[in-house]
Enzyme design. Structure first.
Site, mmCIF file in Angstrom:
data_model
loop_
_atom_site.group_PDB
_atom_site.id
_atom_site.type_symbol
_atom_site.label_atom_id
_atom_site.label_comp_id
_atom_site.label_asym_id
_atom_site.label_seq_id
_atom_site.Cartn_x
_atom_site.Cartn_y
_atom_site.Cartn_z
ATOM 1 N N LYS A 90 45.581 -17.711 -62.609
ATOM 2 C CA LYS A 90 44.485 -17.500 -61.658
ATOM 3 C C LYS A 90 44.031 -18.864 -61.193
ATOM 4 O O LYS A 90 43.798 -19.764 -61.999
ATOM 5 C CB LYS A 90 43.338 -16.776 -62.393
ATOM 6 C CG LYS A 90 42.166 -16.459 -61.499
ATOM 7 C CD LYS A 90 42.237 -15.048 -60.989
ATOM 8 C CE LYS A 90 41.378 -14.818 -59.764
ATOM 9 N NZ LYS A 90 41.943 -15.281 -58.484
ATOM 10 N N GLN A 111 42.213 -25.918 -64.394
ATOM 11 C CA GLN A 111 41.939 -24.483 -64.295
ATOM 12 C C GLN A 111 42.194 -23.758 -65.619
ATOM 13 O O GLN A 111 41.530 -22.769 -65.927
ATOM 14 C CB GLN A 111 42.813 -23.895 -63.177
ATOM 15 C CG GLN A 111 42.372 -22.547 -62.665
ATOM 16 C CD GLN A 111 41.294 -22.621 -61.596
ATOM 17 O OE1 GLN A 111 41.345 -23.466 -60.720
ATOM 18 N NE2 GLN A 111 40.309 -21.751 -61.688
ATOM 19 N N LYS A 114 38.979 -24.249 -67.583
ATOM 20 C CA LYS A 114 37.868 -23.592 -66.893
ATOM 21 C C LYS A 114 37.945 -22.086 -67.086
ATOM 22 O O LYS A 114 36.969 -21.431 -67.433
ATOM 23 C CB LYS A 114 37.939 -23.930 -65.399
ATOM 24 C CG LYS A 114 36.832 -23.301 -64.594
ATOM 25 C CD LYS A 114 37.063 -23.422 -63.101
ATOM 26 C CE LYS A 114 37.353 -24.853 -62.706
ATOM 27 N NZ LYS A 114 37.222 -25.079 -61.275
ATOM 28 N N LYS A 126 47.383 -22.883 -59.727
ATOM 29 C CA LYS A 126 46.786 -23.403 -58.486
ATOM 30 C C LYS A 126 47.876 -23.503 -57.436
ATOM 31 O O LYS A 126 49.056 -23.642 -57.769
ATOM 32 C CB LYS A 126 46.196 -24.795 -58.739
ATOM 33 C CG LYS A 126 45.222 -25.255 -57.679
ATOM 34 C CD LYS A 126 43.826 -24.700 -57.892
ATOM 35 C CE LYS A 126 42.918 -24.988 -56.719
ATOM 36 N NZ LYS A 126 41.521 -24.561 -56.985
ATOM 37 N N ASP A 166 40.033 -21.887 -51.852
ATOM 38 C CA ASP A 166 39.648 -23.237 -52.292
ATOM 39 C C ASP A 166 39.373 -23.989 -50.990
ATOM 40 O O ASP A 166 39.190 -23.360 -49.931
ATOM 41 C CB ASP A 166 40.770 -23.900 -53.110
ATOM 42 C CG ASP A 166 40.322 -25.211 -53.776
ATOM 43 O OD1 ASP A 166 39.507 -25.146 -54.709
ATOM 44 O OD2 ASP A 166 40.750 -26.300 -53.347
ATOM 45 N N THR A 209 30.311 -19.531 -56.726
ATOM 46 C CA THR A 209 30.498 -20.877 -57.292
ATOM 47 C C THR A 209 29.198 -21.673 -57.185
ATOM 48 O O THR A 209 28.748 -22.295 -58.160
ATOM 49 C CB THR A 209 31.656 -21.607 -56.598
ATOM 50 O OG1 THR A 209 32.800 -20.754 -56.605
ATOM 51 C CG2 THR A 209 31.991 -22.903 -57.302
HETATM 52 P P1 NDP Z 1 35.348 -25.925 -48.337
HETATM 53 O O1 NDP Z 1 36.605 -26.174 -47.619
HETATM 54 O O2 NDP Z 1 34.550 -24.709 -48.029
HETATM 55 O O3 NDP Z 1 34.365 -27.177 -48.189
HETATM 56 C C1 NDP Z 1 34.740 -28.465 -48.594
HETATM 57 C C2 NDP Z 1 33.655 -29.431 -48.187
HETATM 58 O O4 NDP Z 1 33.994 -30.727 -48.689
HETATM 59 C C3 NDP Z 1 33.513 -29.580 -46.693
HETATM 60 O O5 NDP Z 1 32.196 -29.953 -46.394
HETATM 61 C C4 NDP Z 1 34.486 -30.720 -46.397
HETATM 62 O O6 NDP Z 1 34.194 -31.417 -45.180
HETATM 63 C C5 NDP Z 1 34.279 -31.612 -47.603
HETATM 64 N N1 NDP Z 1 35.517 -32.354 -47.898
HETATM 65 C C6 NDP Z 1 36.744 -31.829 -48.166
HETATM 66 N N2 NDP Z 1 37.644 -32.804 -48.381
HETATM 67 C C7 NDP Z 1 36.971 -33.955 -48.232
HETATM 68 C C8 NDP Z 1 37.353 -35.308 -48.318
HETATM 69 N N3 NDP Z 1 38.610 -35.666 -48.616
HETATM 70 N N4 NDP Z 1 36.383 -36.249 -48.116
HETATM 71 C C9 NDP Z 1 35.106 -35.875 -47.830
HETATM 72 N N5 NDP Z 1 34.691 -34.607 -47.739
HETATM 73 C C10 NDP Z 1 35.608 -33.668 -47.933
HETATM 74 O O7 NDP Z 1 35.728 -25.971 -49.894
HETATM 75 P P2 NDP Z 1 34.915 -25.415 -51.138
HETATM 76 O O8 NDP Z 1 33.465 -25.556 -50.916
HETATM 77 O O9 NDP Z 1 35.485 -24.099 -51.498
HETATM 78 O O10 NDP Z 1 35.391 -26.425 -52.281
HETATM 79 C C11 NDP Z 1 34.705 -27.653 -52.570
HETATM 80 C C12 NDP Z 1 35.100 -28.125 -53.963
HETATM 81 O O11 NDP Z 1 34.749 -27.133 -54.926
HETATM 82 C C13 NDP Z 1 36.588 -28.396 -54.173
HETATM 83 O O12 NDP Z 1 36.736 -29.444 -55.101
HETATM 84 C C14 NDP Z 1 37.066 -27.086 -54.801
HETATM 85 O O13 NDP Z 1 38.251 -27.268 -55.540
HETATM 86 C C15 NDP Z 1 35.889 -26.773 -55.692
HETATM 87 N N6 NDP Z 1 35.767 -25.387 -56.118
HETATM 88 C C16 NDP Z 1 35.678 -24.370 -55.199
HETATM 89 C C17 NDP Z 1 35.524 -23.070 -55.640
HETATM 90 C C18 NDP Z 1 35.306 -21.954 -54.694
HETATM 91 O O14 NDP Z 1 35.026 -20.829 -55.174
HETATM 92 N N7 NDP Z 1 35.389 -22.147 -53.388
HETATM 93 C C19 NDP Z 1 35.537 -22.730 -57.079
HETATM 94 C C20 NDP Z 1 35.549 -23.884 -57.946
HETATM 95 C C21 NDP Z 1 35.693 -25.145 -57.461
HETATM 96 P P3 NDP Z 1 34.983 -31.027 -43.843
HETATM 97 O O15 NDP Z 1 34.402 -29.710 -43.410
HETATM 98 O O16 NDP Z 1 34.717 -32.144 -42.913
HETATM 99 O O17 NDP Z 1 36.435 -30.940 -44.247
#
Ligand code: NDP
Length: 444
Positions: A90, A111, A114, A126, A166, A209
């Site tokens: 998962k 993961q 977690k 993943k 993700d 999350t």
């Molecule tokens: P989204 O794609 O919804 O959002 C990601 C955010 O981070 C956006 O604001 C994006 O900006 C910014 N971002 C992404 N890459 C970069 C970068 N290289 N430098 C600066 N800013 C960046 O993703 P999520 O919110 O789902 O995920 C965010 C984090 O949380 C990740 O690490 C993910 O693995 C982790 N996570 C997510 C889960 C989930 O349920 N969604 C569960 C557990 C962990 P922009 O829009 O400009 O790209």
């Protein structure tokens, strides 16, 4: 040389071009030293760590698709099935240009622990691709998702491997992937989580999350007699995790001052307007520069900078290694009380060490953001019983899971003499269950 050092040396030699994976392995194995040293002879004989750091299998595949100009584009797809000792694999699918096998392996490795910490029967995996959904039309995103799933569908299934969202993979992408899986396999089944509510999704999964991050932060602060209400917070990111972290922080009476994306960040002294953020990011898929139109009193800055704003709590919710040692020093100098990772590995090793040494309550991502995958597992349960639970039922399950998780990692840290070190606590608590299952299942 100790067994841990031997394994770290071997992993480093064999994966030298995968820095994020090495960083994750190093962090986990270092903090597991006390447990491993207590069982060194047995673990070494059984090559337990070698098996733990090597994925059970990994797939790399070509993803050809046709863009709106009629040109063929080719991306690379990945799925790493890391460890199935406690349940089917998962873990989410990341769509971002930075994706490579090392990043997917780091995420898959994290993961494992977690998923174990959630207390639910899910193994670690993943996937992802270097495809960038940004700036693509809906048709182009669909073409990519269909091609990606055409290959991925050979390796996944509801009792085998259940991917989710993700970075870059939200409800739209999951919908297109689910549709293609169903078309190819001819089966309507819970093969993906994060689905839309009308076709097997779970209420509260979208929020899970971010909400879970705040539930565990609140629980940790409460156990130190600190009330989250009235506290200020800085958040990075403006995606799925960040938006719902901000929403729940406000519901709990805290005030979030910042949000960011990959081009800039906003500071809103009156507290981030989460409805505006949802409209900009979820509806319009636009940049944060738009935020000022909704809130004229706010400031927009190019580049990175949220950690320089003084606040009680810091919640990195964007991406890996976004909070470095200089940021950590600034946070400490500004009197931060707690840092809880919404993203995966957003804090560098050096910064993590500095924060812990300076007495900051630090919750690592594998514990703090586990609410997302936990709720995905609840979606799997609902799919299996072909029923949908109410928002309140899912949310109260999530609250219980996060509170229990906090106490489990707190207890594990105490048991090994590392009271208050939740990095050690999370790694040990996650590891114990997986190792127990691996031992029971023999050399596989
Ligand atoms: P989204 O794609 O919804 O959002 C990601 C955010 O981070 C956006 O604001 C994006 O900006 C910014 N971002 C992404 N890459 C970069 C970068 N290289 N430098 C600066 N800013 C960046 O993703 P999520 O919110 O789902 O995920 C965010 C984090 O949380 C990740 O690490 C993910 O693995 C982790 N996570 C997510 C889960 C989930 O349920 N969604 C569960 C557990 C962990 P922009 O829009 O400009 O790209």
């Amino acid at each position: 040389m100790s067994y841990v050092d031997e394994v770290i040396e071997r992993v480093t030699r064999e994966n030298s071009n995968e820095p994020e994976f090495l960083q994750a392995v190093n962090e986990v194995l270092e903090s597991l030293r006390p447990v491993i040293e207590a069982n060194e002879a047995k673990f070494k004989r059984d090559a337990l760590l070698e098996r733990l750091v090597n994925p059970e299998r990994q797939f790399k595949f070509r993803v050809p698709w046709v863009d709106d100009k009629g040109n063929v584009q080719v991306n690379t797809g990945y799925r790493v099935q890391f460890n199935s000792a406690i349940g089917p694999y998962k873990g989410g699918i990341r769509l971002h240009p930075s994706v490579n096998i090392g990043i997917i392996k780091f995420l898959g490795f994290e993961q494992i622990f977690k998923n174990s910490l959630t207390g639910l029967p899910i193994g670690g995996g993943k996937g992802g691709s270097d495809f960038d959904p940004k700036g693509k039309s809906d048709r182009e995103v669909m073409a990519f998702c269909q091609s990606f799933m055409t290959e991925l569908s050979k390796y996944i299934g509801p009792d085998q491997d259940v991917p989710a969202g993700d970075i870059g993979t939200g409800a739209r992408e999951i919908g297109y992937m689910f549709g293609q899986y169903k078309r190819i396999r001819g089966q309507f089944e819970g093969v993906l989580t994060g689905k839309g509510l009308n076709y097997g999704g779970s209420l509260a999964r979208t929020e899970a999350t971010g909400y879970g991050l705040l539930y565990i932060t609140e629980e940790m602060l409460k156990s130190h007699n600190i009330d989250i209400s009235g506290k200020t917070a800085v958040v990075s990111g403006s995606g799925n995790v960040a938006i719902y972290a901000i929403e729940k922080a406000h519901q709990l009476g805290a005030k979030v001052l910042t949000a960011s994306d990959s081009t800039g960040w906003v500071y809103d002294p009156d507290g981030i307007d989460v409805e505006a953020l949802k409209e900009i990011k979820e509806v319009n898929r636009a940049r944060l520069t738009e935020y000022k139109k909704y809130r004229p009193n706010s400031e927009y800055h190019e580049g990175k900078g949220v950690w320089q704003i003084k606040a009680d709590i810091a919640l990195p919710c964007a991406t890996q290694n976004e909070l470095d040692i200089e940021d950590a020093k600034t946070l400490v100098a500004n009197g931060v009380i707690a840092v809880a990772e919404g993203a995966n590995m957003p804090t560098t090793e050096e910064a993590t060490k500095y924060l812990i040494e300076n007495g900051i309550f630090f919750l690592p991502g594998k514990a703090a953001n586990a609410g997302g995958v936990a709720t995905s597992a609840l979606e799997m349960s609902q799919n299996s019983e072909r029923r949908s639970w109410s928002f309140e039922k899912v949310d109260s399950n999530l609250q219980n899971i996060m509170a229990t998780l906090y106490h489990n990692i707190d207890d594990a840290a105490k048991r090994y003499g590392f009271e208050g070190n939740y990095v050690v606590g999370a790694n040990i608590a996650g590891f114990e269950k997986v190792v127990d299952a691996m031992n029971a299942q023999g050399i596989v």
